[in-house]
Design a protein around this motif. Structure first.
Motif, PDB file in Angstrom:
ATOM      1  N   ASN A   1      -5.770  -5.264 -20.173  1.00  0.00           N
ATOM      2  CA  ASN A   1      -5.489  -4.075 -20.976  1.00  0.00           C
ATOM      3  C   ASN A   1      -5.031  -2.953 -20.070  1.00  0.00           C
ATOM      4  OD1 ASN A   1      -5.358  -1.982 -22.768  1.00  0.00           O
ATOM      5  ND2 ASN A   1      -7.384  -2.332 -23.651  1.00  0.00           N
ATOM      6  N   SER A   2      -3.725  -2.828 -19.910  1.00  0.00           N
ATOM      7  CA  SER A   2      -3.193  -1.839 -18.980  1.00  0.00           C
ATOM      8  C   SER A   2      -3.344  -0.417 -19.497  1.00  0.00           C
ATOM      9  CB  SER A   2      -1.703  -2.122 -18.710  1.00  0.00           C
ATOM     10  OG  SER A   2      -0.974  -2.058 -19.922  1.00  0.00           O
ATOM     11  N   LYS A   3      -3.717  -0.247 -20.763  1.00  0.00           N
ATOM     12  CA  LYS A   3      -3.892   1.098 -21.299  1.00  0.00           C
ATOM     13  C   LYS A   3      -5.145   1.763 -20.748  1.00  0.00           C
ATOM     14  CE  LYS A   3      -1.503   0.111 -25.646  1.00  0.00           C
ATOM     15  NZ  LYS A   3      -1.629   0.087 -27.127  1.00  0.00           N
ATOM     16  N   LYS A   4      -6.080   0.983 -20.305  1.00  0.00           N
ATOM     17  CA  LYS A   4      -7.339   1.540 -19.811  1.00  0.00           C
ATOM     18  C   LYS A   4      -7.166   2.221 -18.464  1.00  0.00           C
ATOM     19  CE  LYS A   4     -10.409  -1.656 -22.222  1.00  0.00           C
ATOM     20  NZ  LYS A   4     -11.497  -2.630 -22.084  1.00  0.00           N
ATOM     21  N   ILE A   5      -6.231   1.772 -17.677  1.00  0.00           N
ATOM     22  CA  ILE A   5      -5.957   2.353 -16.380  1.00  0.00           C
ATOM     23  C   ILE A   5      -4.458   2.460 -16.205  1.00  0.00           C
ATOM     24  CG2 ILE A   5      -8.057   1.586 -15.200  1.00  0.00           C
ATOM     25  CD1 ILE A   5      -6.595  -0.827 -14.274  1.00  0.00           C
ATOM     26  N   ASP A   6      -4.027   3.389 -15.373  1.00  0.00           N
ATOM     27  CA  ASP A   6      -2.597   3.606 -15.178  1.00  0.00           C
ATOM     28  C   ASP A   6      -2.063   2.582 -14.202  1.00  0.00           C
ATOM     29  OD1 ASP A   6      -0.092   4.624 -15.218  1.00  0.00           O
ATOM     30  OD2 ASP A   6      -0.516   6.347 -13.938  1.00  0.00           O
ATOM     31  N   ASN A   7      -1.937   1.354 -14.697  1.00  0.00           N
ATOM     32  CA  ASN A   7      -1.471   0.257 -13.862  1.00  0.00           C
ATOM     33  C   ASN A   7       0.026   0.035 -14.033  1.00  0.00           C
ATOM     34  OD1 ASN A   7      -1.707  -2.024 -12.139  1.00  0.00           O
ATOM     35  ND2 ASN A   7      -1.699  -3.350 -13.930  1.00  0.00           N
ATOM     36  N   SER A   8       0.576   0.408 -15.162  1.00  0.00           N
ATOM     37  CA  SER A   8       1.974   0.096 -15.463  1.00  0.00           C
ATOM     38  C   SER A   8       2.936   0.818 -14.534  1.00  0.00           C
ATOM     39  CB  SER A   8       2.280   0.445 -16.923  1.00  0.00           C
ATOM     40  OG  SER A   8       1.997   1.812 -17.178  1.00  0.00           O
ATOM     41  N   SER A   9       2.666   2.114 -14.264  1.00  0.00           N
ATOM     42  CA  SER A   9       3.577   2.863 -13.396  1.00  0.00           C
ATOM     43  C   SER A   9       3.573   2.320 -11.983  1.00  0.00           C
ATOM     44  CB  SER A   9       3.195   4.344 -13.393  1.00  0.00           C
ATOM     45  OG  SER A   9       1.879   4.518 -12.898  1.00  0.00           O
ATOM     46  N   ALA A  10       2.389   1.945 -11.504  1.00  0.00           N
ATOM     47  CA  ALA A  10       2.300   1.382 -10.157  1.00  0.00           C
ATOM     48  C   ALA A  10       3.017   0.038 -10.092  1.00  0.00           C
ATOM     49  CB  ALA A  10       0.834   1.219  -9.750  1.00  0.00           C
ATOM     50  N   LEU A  11       2.847  -0.765 -11.126  1.00  0.00           N
ATOM     51  CA  LEU A  11       3.495  -2.077 -11.168  1.00  0.00           C
ATOM     52  C   LEU A  11       5.013  -1.929 -11.223  1.00  0.00           C
ATOM     53  CD1 LEU A  11       2.858  -5.095 -11.266  1.00  0.00           C
ATOM     54  CD2 LEU A  11       2.850  -4.939 -13.746  1.00  0.00           C
ATOM     55  N   LYS A  12       5.490  -0.944 -11.983  1.00  0.00           N
ATOM     56  CA  LYS A  12       6.923  -0.700 -12.079  1.00  0.00           C
ATOM     57  C   LYS A  12       7.489  -0.269 -10.727  1.00  0.00           C
ATOM     58  CE  LYS A  12      10.345   2.089 -14.558  1.00  0.00           C
ATOM     59  NZ  LYS A  12      10.547   3.156 -15.581  1.00  0.00           N
ATOM     60  N   ALA A  13       6.778   0.604 -10.043  1.00  0.00           N
ATOM     61  CA  ALA A  13       7.243   1.074  -8.739  1.00  0.00           C
ATOM     62  C   ALA A  13       7.293  -0.063  -7.725  1.00  0.00           C
ATOM     63  CB  ALA A  13       6.334   2.189  -8.231  1.00  0.00           C
ATOM     64  N   LEU A  14       6.275  -0.917  -7.743  1.00  0.00           N
ATOM     65  CA  LEU A  14       6.253  -2.053  -6.831  1.00  0.00           C
ATOM     66  C   LEU A  14       7.406  -3.004  -7.132  1.00  0.00           C
ATOM     67  CD1 LEU A  14       2.424  -2.782  -6.824  1.00  0.00           C
ATOM     68  CD2 LEU A  14       3.770  -2.051  -4.856  1.00  0.00           C
ATOM     69  N   SER A  15       7.683  -3.226  -8.423  1.00  0.00           N
ATOM     70  CA  SER A  15       8.756  -4.123  -8.817  1.00  0.00           C
ATOM     71  C   SER A  15      10.115  -3.583  -8.387  1.00  0.00           C
ATOM     72  CB  SER A  15       8.723  -4.330 -10.337  1.00  0.00           C
ATOM     73  OG  SER A  15       9.758  -5.206 -10.737  1.00  0.00           O
TER      74      SER A  15
ATOM     75  N   LEU B   1       0.830  -1.202   0.000  1.00  0.00           N
ATOM     76  CA  LEU B   1       0.000   0.000   0.000  1.00  0.00           C
ATOM     77  C   LEU B   1       0.866   1.253   0.000  1.00  0.00           C
ATOM     78  CD1 LEU B   1      -2.737   1.408   0.203  1.00  0.00           C
ATOM     79  CD2 LEU B   1      -2.636   1.086   2.679  1.00  0.00           C
ATOM     80  N   ASP B   2       1.952   1.228   0.749  1.00  0.00           N
ATOM     81  CA  ASP B   2       2.836   2.383   0.832  1.00  0.00           C
ATOM     82  C   ASP B   2       3.375   2.755  -0.541  1.00  0.00           C
ATOM     83  OD1 ASP B   2       4.348   4.373   2.282  1.00  0.00           O
ATOM     84  OD2 ASP B   2       6.118   3.117   1.982  1.00  0.00           O
ATOM     85  N   GLN B   3       3.775   1.769  -1.331  1.00  0.00           N
ATOM     86  CA  GLN B   3       4.318   2.040  -2.652  1.00  0.00           C
ATOM     87  C   GLN B   3       3.255   2.580  -3.605  1.00  0.00           C
ATOM     88  OE1 GLN B   3       7.675   1.936  -3.474  1.00  0.00           O
ATOM     89  NE2 GLN B   3       7.681   1.768  -1.243  1.00  0.00           N
ATOM     90  N   LEU B   4       2.052   2.044  -3.533  1.00  0.00           N
ATOM     91  CA  LEU B   4       0.978   2.555  -4.387  1.00  0.00           C
ATOM     92  C   LEU B   4       0.599   3.990  -4.017  1.00  0.00           C
ATOM     93  CD1 LEU B   4      -1.454  -0.488  -4.808  1.00  0.00           C
ATOM     94  CD2 LEU B   4       0.245   0.378  -6.417  1.00  0.00           C
ATOM     95  N   LYS B   5       0.595   4.282  -2.713  1.00  0.00           N
ATOM     96  CA  LYS B   5       0.249   5.637  -2.282  1.00  0.00           C
ATOM     97  C   LYS B   5       1.339   6.632  -2.690  1.00  0.00           C
ATOM     98  CE  LYS B   5      -2.801   6.875  -0.194  1.00  0.00           C
ATOM     99  NZ  LYS B   5      -3.200   6.831   1.210  1.00  0.00           N
ATOM    100  N   LYS B   6       2.592   6.187  -2.661  1.00  0.00           N
ATOM    101  CA  LYS B   6       3.688   7.071  -3.074  1.00  0.00           C
ATOM    102  C   LYS B   6       3.569   7.450  -4.545  1.00  0.00           C
ATOM    103  CE  LYS B   6       7.309   5.802   0.221  1.00  0.00           C
ATOM    104  NZ  LYS B   6       8.590   5.071   0.423  1.00  0.00           N
ATOM    105  N   GLN B   7       2.988   6.563  -5.346  1.00  0.00           N
ATOM    106  CA  GLN B   7       2.783   6.882  -6.757  1.00  0.00           C
ATOM    107  C   GLN B   7       1.858   8.080  -6.927  1.00  0.00           C
ATOM    108  OE1 GLN B   7       4.051   5.328  -9.833  1.00  0.00           O
ATOM    109  NE2 GLN B   7       5.514   5.011  -8.184  1.00  0.00           N
ATOM    110  N   LYS B   8       1.026   8.320  -5.945  1.00  0.00           N
ATOM    111  CA  LYS B   8       0.097   9.450  -5.970  1.00  0.00           C
ATOM    112  C   LYS B   8       0.554  10.559  -5.026  1.00  0.00           C
ATOM    113  CE  LYS B   8      -3.792   6.351  -6.941  1.00  0.00           C
ATOM    114  NZ  LYS B   8      -5.157   5.950  -6.547  1.00  0.00           N
ATOM    115  N   ASP B   9       1.840  10.472  -4.589  1.00  0.00           N
ATOM    116  CA  ASP B   9       2.399  11.452  -3.644  1.00  0.00           C
ATOM    117  C   ASP B   9       1.629  11.471  -2.334  1.00  0.00           C
ATOM    118  OD1 ASP B   9       4.404  12.299  -5.432  1.00  0.00           O
ATOM    119  OD2 ASP B   9       2.994  13.662  -6.430  1.00  0.00           O
ATOM    120  N   GLY B  10       1.124  10.315  -1.949  1.00  0.00           N
ATOM    121  CA  GLY B  10       0.372  10.223  -0.707  1.00  0.00           C
ATOM    122  C   GLY B  10       1.114   9.423   0.344  1.00  0.00           C
TER     123      GLY B  10
END
Length: 432
Positions: free
Chosen positions: A409-423, A302-311
């Motif tokens: 279909n990752s183009k429909k939602i911004d999932n790639s950046s979150a996945l990259k950050a988690l990785s 959760l921490d990594q996903l929230k950081k993607q949104k500067d939260g």
């Protein structure tokens, strides 16, 4: 005499106030109220529970695919059973969404009891009241609520139902037995050692027993070891009652360095190795997400996903994580739940009502691994799309799709950046 409006204007604005809801409220709503009010009113209640504070009635109609007449009927049913108060002012509606009654309070109401008995057969009704017999009792403007008779017609009191209701104290399940049956365990965490240390601070055995699931949940979510747990608990003990104050406990966590380093052994042992069999038809991206979910604690995820949104991970979100672990969900499954809430549903934070809604589904489906959870979400979305497509073809018009994550279909939602950050976070974590 005030006249009730026969129908509401779909383009009228509304303002809604609501209380905090928990899983017990959802259970009560589903078990006792759903048979009474039906699926439309049930869906309206859930939609209002998660809706914005201010919006247009037309927004609700679009989200639920309701006509204004269906909405009006569903609203009256919620009003009649005491779940909604509606106040009409010249230019808008004020809605107050209320928590469902507890089981004991519900069955104190003769009319609700009789109505439910008339819908359920006697065997189901008897099992229901016996199952929960041990549980303890826990605006302005013109009020336009529909009354019970207006919404449901004349429901006579049923003598047999009231007799069964009055037998509440028999054949109950004790709270102690309920706690023992649902006790969390982790073979890599020595709860007895923690209990022994807590006794030195004057905490009684029964209080330690009550805190068992909370302590194990904190260990699972944050990766704290036994010594860290004892330190946190020692600074959270109330001086007068010698009990662990959860708010103080969370404040201790909040004051710590946010980069919580969890023991490698703890993280690895959260992985369900048996679930890694290639039984699911997942894409490379989905398998990557599952691998990350296997290797990070829910707090780290959760921490990594929230950081993607500067939260940041807020204190209420930490409490939600511990609550989810207390339900018995595995860490990888909790991580997919988090991903579904923040990425799939696009929520800015992990709210308790939304987490409960997803957790309830996951628990019913007995999901125990990240891959299993991802596979379930994909199949569920496919079914929803098929139903909506078929309904659209039958009606000759386009139906608004329910917003769900589409892993294909990752183009429909911004999932790639979150996945990259988690990785990237996972790789850095393994280097330590």
């Amino acid at each position: 005499m005030n006249q009730r409006p026969k129908q509401l204007n779909a383009f009228s604005p509304y303002t809604i106030t609501k209380n905090d809801f928990d899983l017990s409220d959802l259970r009560n709503l589903k078990t006792m109220y759903l048979p009474l009010i039906g699926s439309d009113a049930f869906s309206l209640y859930i939609e209002l529970a998660f809706s914005e504070q201010e919006a247009l009635i037309s927004d609700l109609l679009d989200d639920l695919n309701f006509s204004i007449s269906i909405f009006d009927i569903a609203r009256k049913k919620l009003e009649a059973v005491g779940l909604l108060d509606t106040y009409l002012q010249p230019e808008q509606l004020f809605l107050h969404l209320k928590r469902p009654l507890s089981f004991r309070e519900f069955f104190k109401d003769d009319l609700l009891t009789s109505f439910l008995y008339g819908i359920l057969d006697q065997d189901k009704f008897s099992k229901l009241i016996k199952k929960f017999s041990a549980e303890k009792i826990n605006g302005s403007g013109m009020k336009i609520n529909a009354n019970f008779i207006e919404a449901f017609g004349n429901v006579p009191l049923n003598k047999k139902a009231l007799e069964l209701r009055n037998d509440f104290s028999s054949d109950g399940i004790s709270q102690d037995d309920r706690q023992k049956r649902s006790a969390l365990e982790d073979e890599n965490f020595d709860f007895k050692a923690v209990a022994g240390e807590l006794k030195k601070y004057g905490i009684a055995d029964d209080e330690i027993g009550r805190q068992h699931n909370f302590i194990v949940s904190v260990h699972l979510i944050f990766g704290f070891n036994e010594e860290q747990i004892v330190d946190l608990a020692a600074n959270s003990i109330t001086l007068d009652t010698k009990k662990i104050d959860h708010d103080l406990f969370y404040s201790q966590i909040d004051s710590m360095d946010r980069q919580i380093q969890s023991p490698k052994q703890t993280v690895e042992n959260t992985i369900d190795r048996s679930a890694k069999r290639p039984d699911f038809n997942l894409t490379d991206e989905e398998n990557s997400l599952a691998e990350i979910a296997d290797n990070l604690t829910p707090f780290e995820f959760l921490d990594q996903l929230k950081k993607q949104k500067d939260g940041i991970v807020t204190v209420p979100e930490r409490k939600v994580l511990v609550y989810l672990a207390g339900l018995g969900l595995k860490n990888p499954v909790i991580n997919i739940l988090i991903h579904q809430a923040l990425i799939g549903y696009g929520s800015e934070y992990l709210s308790e009502p939304l987490a409960q809604r997803i957790a309830d589904t996951f628990l019913q489906k007995k999901l125990i691994s990240a891959r299993q959870a991802i596979d379930f979400i994909k199949k569920r979305q496919d079914k929803i799309d098929q139903r909506q497509q078929k309904k659209s073809q039958n009606n000759g018009r386009i139906i608004k799709k329910e917003k769900k994550i589409d892993y294909s279909n990752s183009k429909k939602i911004d999932n790639s950046s979150a996945l990259k950050a988690l990785s990237e976070y996972e790789k850095e974590k393994k280097k330590q």
